[in-house]
Design an enzyme around this catalytic site. Structure first.
Site, mmCIF file in Angstrom:
data_model
loop_
_atom_site.group_PDB
_atom_site.id
_atom_site.type_symbol
_atom_site.label_atom_id
_atom_site.label_comp_id
_atom_site.label_asym_id
_atom_site.label_seq_id
_atom_site.Cartn_x
_atom_site.Cartn_y
_atom_site.Cartn_z
ATOM 1 N N ASP A 9 55.675 20.083 60.573
ATOM 2 C CA ASP A 9 55.483 21.177 59.599
ATOM 3 C C ASP A 9 56.168 22.497 59.974
ATOM 4 O O ASP A 9 55.557 23.565 59.870
ATOM 5 C CB ASP A 9 53.981 21.420 59.360
ATOM 6 C CG ASP A 9 53.279 20.217 58.759
ATOM 7 O OD1 ASP A 9 53.916 19.159 58.609
ATOM 8 O OD2 ASP A 9 52.068 20.325 58.464
ATOM 9 N N ASP A 47 54.404 19.419 55.014
ATOM 10 C CA ASP A 47 53.239 19.612 54.169
ATOM 11 C C ASP A 47 53.803 19.826 52.750
ATOM 12 O O ASP A 47 54.701 20.658 52.567
ATOM 13 C CB ASP A 47 52.502 20.872 54.662
ATOM 14 C CG ASP A 47 50.995 20.793 54.547
ATOM 15 O OD1 ASP A 47 50.424 19.688 54.635
ATOM 16 O OD2 ASP A 47 50.368 21.865 54.380
ATOM 17 N N HIS A 49 52.396 20.065 49.031
ATOM 18 C CA HIS A 49 51.263 20.093 48.117
ATOM 19 C C HIS A 49 51.682 20.368 46.674
ATOM 20 O O HIS A 49 52.529 21.238 46.433
ATOM 21 C CB HIS A 49 50.275 21.193 48.525
ATOM 22 C CG HIS A 49 49.678 21.039 49.886
ATOM 23 N ND1 HIS A 49 49.094 19.882 50.322
ATOM 24 C CD2 HIS A 49 49.553 21.930 50.922
ATOM 25 C CE1 HIS A 49 48.632 20.062 51.553
ATOM 26 N NE2 HIS A 49 48.902 21.287 51.946
ATOM 27 N N HIS A 82 50.126 27.253 49.849
ATOM 28 C CA HIS A 82 51.203 27.092 50.829
ATOM 29 C C HIS A 82 51.919 25.765 50.593
ATOM 30 O O HIS A 82 51.340 24.818 50.085
ATOM 31 C CB HIS A 82 50.646 27.131 52.262
ATOM 32 C CG HIS A 82 49.715 26.001 52.564
ATOM 33 N ND1 HIS A 82 48.384 26.015 52.203
ATOM 34 C CD2 HIS A 82 49.914 24.803 53.173
ATOM 35 C CE1 HIS A 82 47.810 24.883 52.571
ATOM 36 N NE2 HIS A 82 48.712 24.116 53.160
ATOM 37 N N LYS A 106 53.426 14.827 53.283
ATOM 38 C CA LYS A 106 51.982 14.546 53.268
ATOM 39 C C LYS A 106 51.266 15.627 52.478
ATOM 40 O O LYS A 106 51.818 16.701 52.254
ATOM 41 C CB LYS A 106 51.452 14.505 54.709
ATOM 42 C CG LYS A 106 51.623 15.829 55.427
ATOM 43 C CD LYS A 106 51.303 15.736 56.895
ATOM 44 C CE LYS A 106 51.549 17.033 57.616
ATOM 45 N NZ LYS A 106 50.667 18.135 57.203
ATOM 46 N N CYS A 151 47.617 20.697 62.139
ATOM 47 C CA CYS A 151 48.453 19.508 61.939
ATOM 48 C C CYS A 151 48.968 18.898 63.235
ATOM 49 O O CYS A 151 49.074 17.672 63.343
ATOM 50 C CB CYS A 151 49.567 19.819 60.956
ATOM 51 S SG CYS A 151 48.885 20.080 59.287
HETATM 52 C C1 VGL Z 1 48.493 23.097 58.145
HETATM 53 C C2 VGL Z 1 46.694 24.244 57.310
HETATM 54 C C3 VGL Z 1 46.913 23.718 56.053
HETATM 55 C C4 VGL Z 1 49.369 22.782 59.322
HETATM 56 C C5 VGL Z 1 48.728 22.549 56.901
HETATM 57 O O1 VGL Z 1 50.547 22.400 59.131
HETATM 58 O O2 VGL Z 1 48.878 22.902 60.470
HETATM 59 N N1 VGL Z 1 47.479 23.926 58.349
HETATM 60 N N2 VGL Z 1 47.935 22.873 55.869
HETATM 61 ZN ZN ZN Z 2 48.462 22.207 53.877
#
Ligand code: VGL
Ligand code: ZN
Length: 203
Positions: A9, A47, A49, A82, A106, A151
């Site tokens: 990420d 990530d 979404h 995010h 993901k 993550c």
């Molecule tokens: C993450 C919070 C929400 C991460 C992803 O990549 O650690 N943290 N989504």
């Molecule tokens: Zn996230």
């Protein structure tokens, strides 16, 4: 025995200036780039979404980022919006060398969050990354990226759970630290699960 580098990420929204900025998040980029040459197989997770994702406070009227709520029957920290699919915030840091890297996305189901690159948070479904690695003869994963306390941690714990040897590169990770000390506790949990925690210079 083969090993793979997992870059977790390293996306604009987790870099200072992004919507879920991780302090010092930009500092993992040169570490990631320096490590690449030591690996034949490099995977970068993303990530990814939809705008209506249930982990966003904005999709739960009356809540604020940082609040603890629920999603799909599991406790869920509500985050700022995010890594929305197709936005700049979801793309990788511009300095990250993506040459020859395999991408895994993901967090695409609005009702399910997925901190780990291997399973969703309820362990209902595998993402396919575990099978992908096994099919390539990978026994050891080396992990770095963002964020240490979410993550990275859950990717490492799941990789251990699947029986991979895991090494975490401490200076290649940074944490959100909603509660001060969360990153240190995350490294402890990773060590307790049998992961090795090293500095990039040791590899
Ligand atoms: C993450 C919070 C929400 C991460 C992803 O990549 O650690 N943290 N989504
Ligand atoms: Zn996230």
């Amino acid at each position: 025995m083969s090993r793979a580098l997992l870059l977790v990420d390293i996306q604009n929204d987790f870099i200072p200036g992004g919507s879920l900025a991780v302090p010092g998040g930009d500092l993992v980029v040169p570490v990631a780039n320096a490590m690449r040459a030591k690996f034949d197989l490099v995977v970068a997770t993303q990530d990814w979404h939809p705008a209506n994702h249930g982990s966003f406070a904005s999709n739960h009227p009356g809540t604020m980022p940082g609040d603890l709520g629920e999603l799909g029957g599991l406790p869920q920290i509500y985050w700022p919006d995010h890594c929305v699919q197709g936005t700049r915030g979801a793309w990788f840091h511009a300095g990250l060398d993506l040459h020859g890297v395999t991408l895994f996305r993901k967090g695409t189901d609005p009702e399910i969050d997925s901190y780990s690159a291997l399973f969703d948070n309820g362990h209902r479904k595998a993402t396919g990354l575990g099978e992908f690695l096994r099919a390539r003869g990978v026994r050891e994963t080396v992990v770095l990226g963002l964020a240490t306390d979410y993550c990275v941690k859950f990717t490492v714990l799941d990789a251990r759970g699947l029986g991979f040897d895991v090494t975490v590169v401490e200076d290649g990770c940074r944490g959100v630290e909603l509660v001060p000390g969360d990153s240190a506790r995350a490294f402890e949990a990773m060590r307790d699960a049998g992961a090795k925690v090293v500095q990039s210079g040791e590899l």
